[in-house]
Design a protein around this motif. Structure first.
Motif, mmCIF file in Angstrom:
data_model
loop_
_atom_site.group_PDB
_atom_site.id
_atom_site.type_symbol
_atom_site.label_atom_id
_atom_site.label_comp_id
_atom_site.label_asym_id
_atom_site.label_seq_id
_atom_site.Cartn_x
_atom_site.Cartn_y
_atom_site.Cartn_z
ATOM 1 N N ALA A 1 0.758 -1.206 0.012
ATOM 2 C CA ALA A 1 0.150 0.008 -0.043
ATOM 3 C C ALA A 1 0.675 1.221 -0.121
ATOM 4 C CB ALA A 1 -0.850 -0.031 1.196
ATOM 5 N N ALA A 2 1.896 0.995 0.681
ATOM 6 C CA ALA A 2 2.957 2.395 0.638
ATOM 7 C C ALA A 2 3.643 2.498 -0.552
ATOM 8 C CB ALA A 2 3.719 2.318 1.997
ATOM 9 N N GLY A 3 3.770 1.495 -1.577
ATOM 10 C CA GLY A 3 4.440 1.575 -2.721
ATOM 11 C C GLY A 3 5.923 1.394 -2.341
ATOM 12 N N LEU A 4 6.434 0.476 -1.215
ATOM 13 C CA LEU A 4 7.753 0.287 -1.000
ATOM 14 C C LEU A 4 7.958 -1.240 -0.715
ATOM 15 C CD1 LEU A 4 7.816 3.146 1.844
ATOM 16 C CD2 LEU A 4 9.065 3.213 -0.517
ATOM 17 N N THR A 5 9.073 -1.631 -0.322
ATOM 18 C CA THR A 5 9.572 -2.977 -0.376
ATOM 19 C C THR A 5 9.583 -3.343 1.061
ATOM 20 O OG1 THR A 5 11.912 -2.466 -0.345
ATOM 21 C CG2 THR A 5 10.837 -2.896 -2.595
ATOM 22 N N GLN A 6 9.686 -4.746 1.322
ATOM 23 C CA GLN A 6 9.847 -5.025 2.896
ATOM 24 C C GLN A 6 11.182 -4.685 3.231
ATOM 25 O OE1 GLN A 6 8.454 -8.351 4.384
ATOM 26 N NE2 GLN A 6 6.798 -8.916 3.119
ATOM 27 N N ALA A 7 12.341 -4.707 2.401
ATOM 28 C CA ALA A 7 13.556 -4.110 2.804
ATOM 29 C C ALA A 7 13.346 -2.991 3.529
ATOM 30 C CB ALA A 7 14.622 -4.460 1.676
ATOM 31 N N SER A 8 12.496 -1.924 2.719
ATOM 32 C CA SER A 8 12.647 -0.599 3.220
ATOM 33 C C SER A 8 11.874 -0.524 4.462
ATOM 34 C CB SER A 8 11.741 0.139 1.917
ATOM 35 O OG SER A 8 12.557 0.263 0.674
ATOM 36 N N PHE A 9 11.008 -1.306 4.722
ATOM 37 C CA PHE A 9 10.241 -1.281 5.925
ATOM 38 C C PHE A 9 11.106 -1.741 7.068
ATOM 39 C CE2 PHE A 9 8.092 -3.711 9.705
ATOM 40 C CZ PHE A 9 6.774 -3.048 9.742
ATOM 41 N N TYR A 10 11.842 -2.577 6.729
ATOM 42 C CA TYR A 10 12.948 -2.675 8.155
ATOM 43 C C TYR A 10 13.826 -1.831 8.123
ATOM 44 C CZ TYR A 10 10.162 -7.260 8.500
ATOM 45 O OH TYR A 10 9.158 -7.860 8.775
ATOM 46 N N GLN A 11 14.179 -1.121 7.556
ATOM 47 C CA GLN A 11 15.124 0.183 7.644
ATOM 48 C C GLN A 11 14.456 1.173 8.474
ATOM 49 O OE1 GLN A 11 15.600 2.072 3.895
ATOM 50 N NE2 GLN A 11 16.919 0.465 3.158
ATOM 51 N N TYR A 12 13.284 1.053 8.807
ATOM 52 C CA TYR A 12 12.608 2.029 9.635
ATOM 53 C C TYR A 12 11.885 1.473 11.250
ATOM 54 C CZ TYR A 12 13.011 4.847 5.467
ATOM 55 O OH TYR A 12 13.681 5.609 4.216
ATOM 56 N N PHE A 13 11.668 0.191 10.915
ATOM 57 C CA PHE A 13 10.930 -0.444 11.886
ATOM 58 C C PHE A 13 11.402 -1.669 12.015
ATOM 59 C CE2 PHE A 13 7.989 2.620 9.785
ATOM 60 C CZ PHE A 13 7.743 3.363 10.884
ATOM 61 N N GLU A 14 11.290 -2.324 13.249
ATOM 62 C CA GLU A 14 11.908 -3.463 13.651
ATOM 63 C C GLU A 14 11.107 -4.645 13.265
ATOM 64 O OE1 GLU A 14 13.441 -3.861 17.461
ATOM 65 O OE2 GLU A 14 15.151 -2.422 17.162
ATOM 66 N N SER A 15 9.815 -4.242 13.458
ATOM 67 C CA SER A 15 8.679 -5.366 13.436
ATOM 68 C C SER A 15 7.097 -4.623 12.922
ATOM 69 C CB SER A 15 8.484 -6.243 14.617
ATOM 70 O OG SER A 15 8.097 -5.404 15.784
ATOM 71 N N LYS A 16 6.295 -5.475 12.913
ATOM 72 C CA LYS A 16 4.966 -4.868 12.994
ATOM 73 C C LYS A 16 4.575 -4.232 14.109
ATOM 74 C CE LYS A 16 1.152 -7.282 12.877
ATOM 75 N NZ LYS A 16 0.032 -8.394 12.646
ATOM 76 N N GLU A 17 4.798 -4.862 15.344
ATOM 77 C CA GLU A 17 4.510 -4.370 16.608
ATOM 78 C C GLU A 17 5.109 -2.916 16.791
ATOM 79 O OE1 GLU A 17 4.017 -8.472 16.322
ATOM 80 O OE2 GLU A 17 5.577 -7.396 15.884
ATOM 81 N N GLY A 18 6.387 -2.873 16.546
ATOM 82 C CA GLY A 18 7.309 -1.583 16.658
ATOM 83 C C GLY A 18 6.446 -0.638 15.827
ATOM 84 N N LEU A 19 6.082 -0.719 14.675
ATOM 85 C CA LEU A 19 5.364 0.171 13.912
ATOM 86 C C LEU A 19 4.004 0.721 14.470
ATOM 87 C CD1 LEU A 19 4.831 1.860 11.260
ATOM 88 C CD2 LEU A 19 3.982 -0.274 9.979
ATOM 89 N N TYR A 20 3.392 -0.442 15.168
ATOM 90 C CA TYR A 20 2.069 -0.223 15.583
ATOM 91 C C TYR A 20 2.155 0.707 16.956
ATOM 92 C CZ TYR A 20 -2.205 -1.125 18.083
ATOM 93 O OH TYR A 20 -3.863 -0.982 18.593
ATOM 94 N N GLN A 21 3.210 0.400 17.705
ATOM 95 C CA GLN A 21 3.475 1.390 18.785
ATOM 96 C C GLN A 21 3.916 2.653 18.475
ATOM 97 O OE1 GLN A 21 3.034 -0.201 22.201
ATOM 98 N NE2 GLN A 21 3.137 2.120 22.537
ATOM 99 N N GLN A 22 4.686 2.755 17.330
ATOM 100 C CA GLN A 22 5.013 4.303 17.040
ATOM 101 C C GLN A 22 3.529 5.041 16.649
ATOM 102 O OE1 GLN A 22 8.235 5.633 16.657
ATOM 103 N NE2 GLN A 22 7.315 7.526 16.435
ATOM 104 N N LEU A 23 2.605 4.285 15.974
ATOM 105 C CA LEU A 23 1.485 5.089 15.613
ATOM 106 C C LEU A 23 0.849 5.517 17.000
ATOM 107 C CD1 LEU A 23 0.139 2.892 12.725
ATOM 108 C CD2 LEU A 23 0.705 5.116 12.432
ATOM 109 N N MET A 24 0.686 4.554 17.892
ATOM 110 C CA MET A 24 0.202 4.812 19.163
ATOM 111 C C MET A 24 0.721 5.735 19.999
ATOM 112 S SD MET A 24 -2.591 2.928 19.247
ATOM 113 C CE MET A 24 -2.548 3.286 17.312
ATOM 114 N N ASP A 25 2.078 5.634 20.052
ATOM 115 C CA ASP A 25 2.847 6.584 20.720
ATOM 116 C C ASP A 25 2.415 8.060 20.114
ATOM 117 O OD1 ASP A 25 3.614 4.758 22.458
ATOM 118 O OD2 ASP A 25 5.663 4.642 21.495
ATOM 119 N N GLU A 26 2.631 8.370 19.037
ATOM 120 C CA GLU A 26 2.369 9.702 18.101
ATOM 121 C C GLU A 26 0.974 10.180 18.276
ATOM 122 O OE1 GLU A 26 3.892 9.603 14.126
ATOM 123 O OE2 GLU A 26 5.999 9.168 14.967
ATOM 124 N N PHE A 27 0.053 9.339 17.989
ATOM 125 C CA PHE A 27 -1.290 9.670 18.511
ATOM 126 C C PHE A 27 -1.667 10.221 19.904
ATOM 127 C CE2 PHE A 27 -5.848 9.212 18.824
ATOM 128 C CZ PHE A 27 -6.424 9.496 17.799
#
Length: 202
Positions: free
Chosen positions: A39-65
């Motif tokens: 959906a983001a138009g990126l690769t899984q390799a790109s994902f792991y450049q910014y986040f360690e896991s799906k859990e980490g991404l979810y937590q980042q969203l929650m923390d910022e919100f």
């Protein structure tokens, strides 16, 4: 260097936005990293450049919100020291900032306010913050002394939730329109002045 940093921030932002949509539509457990990066138009390799896991991404969203939500929920503290003539305008500004925040993050708002497992705990924390501010504003003379801060806070949080769901996220009213409606309701209620006067004499 600056252009690379900007591109990286854009990619991270696209991942966060895509994740918010996926989590809102499917819930945390059913959302997949592969769908998020697609959906983001990126690769899984790109994902792991910014986040360690799906859990980490979810937590980042929650923390910022939540960081921004708690800041906005505490907006009543800005009212306490104001002169009476400035209170109405500040309350409107507080509500407008809240509705604009929700309007700018529709998927995340939907997920956090209405689908998160900890929704009831969130509601209680928000109401507690609003209640504390109402008490301060009672002491300052801005809020009716006979009003229960706890009951009023629960009602205010519920009203904001419902207005957001029914009108804002549905695109039927703007943040500005809802702020005007909500502050009028809070300041004047729903009864005509003559009806309120009659109730005072009973």
């Amino acid at each position: 260097m600056d252009s690379k940093f900007s591109k990286g921030e854009q990619s991270r932002g696209r991942l966060l936005a895509a994740a918010a949509s996926e989590f809102a539509a499917k819930g945390f457990h059913r959302a997949r990293v592969s769908d998020i990066v697609k959906a983001a138009g990126l690769t899984q390799a790109s994902f792991y450049q910014y986040f360690e896991s799906k859990e980490g991404l979810y937590q980042q969203l929650m923390d910022e919100f939540f960081a921004k939500l708690w800041e906005l929920a505490d907006g009543g503290s800005k009212v306490t020291a104001l002169d009476e003539a400035d209170v109405y305008g500040q309350v409107r500004e507080n509500l407008l900032a809240l509705f604009r925040f929700f309007q700018g993050r529709p998927e995340l708002t939907q997920m956090v306010l209405y689908q998160a497992e900890a929704g009831e705990e969130l509601h209680r924390k928000l109401a507690a913050t609003v209640s504390a501010n109402l008490r301060q504003n009672q002491a300052a003379g801005h809020v009716r002394a006979d009003l229960s801060p706890e009951v009023a806070a629960e009602a205010m949080v519920a009203v904001c939730y419902r207005l957001t769901s029914r009108f804002l996220l549905a695109g039927e009213k703007t943040a500005e329109q809802l702020a005007d409606e909500a502050v009028s309701f809070l300041a004047h209620g729903i009864l005509q002045e003559k009806t309120r006067e009659g109730a005072r004499h009973e």
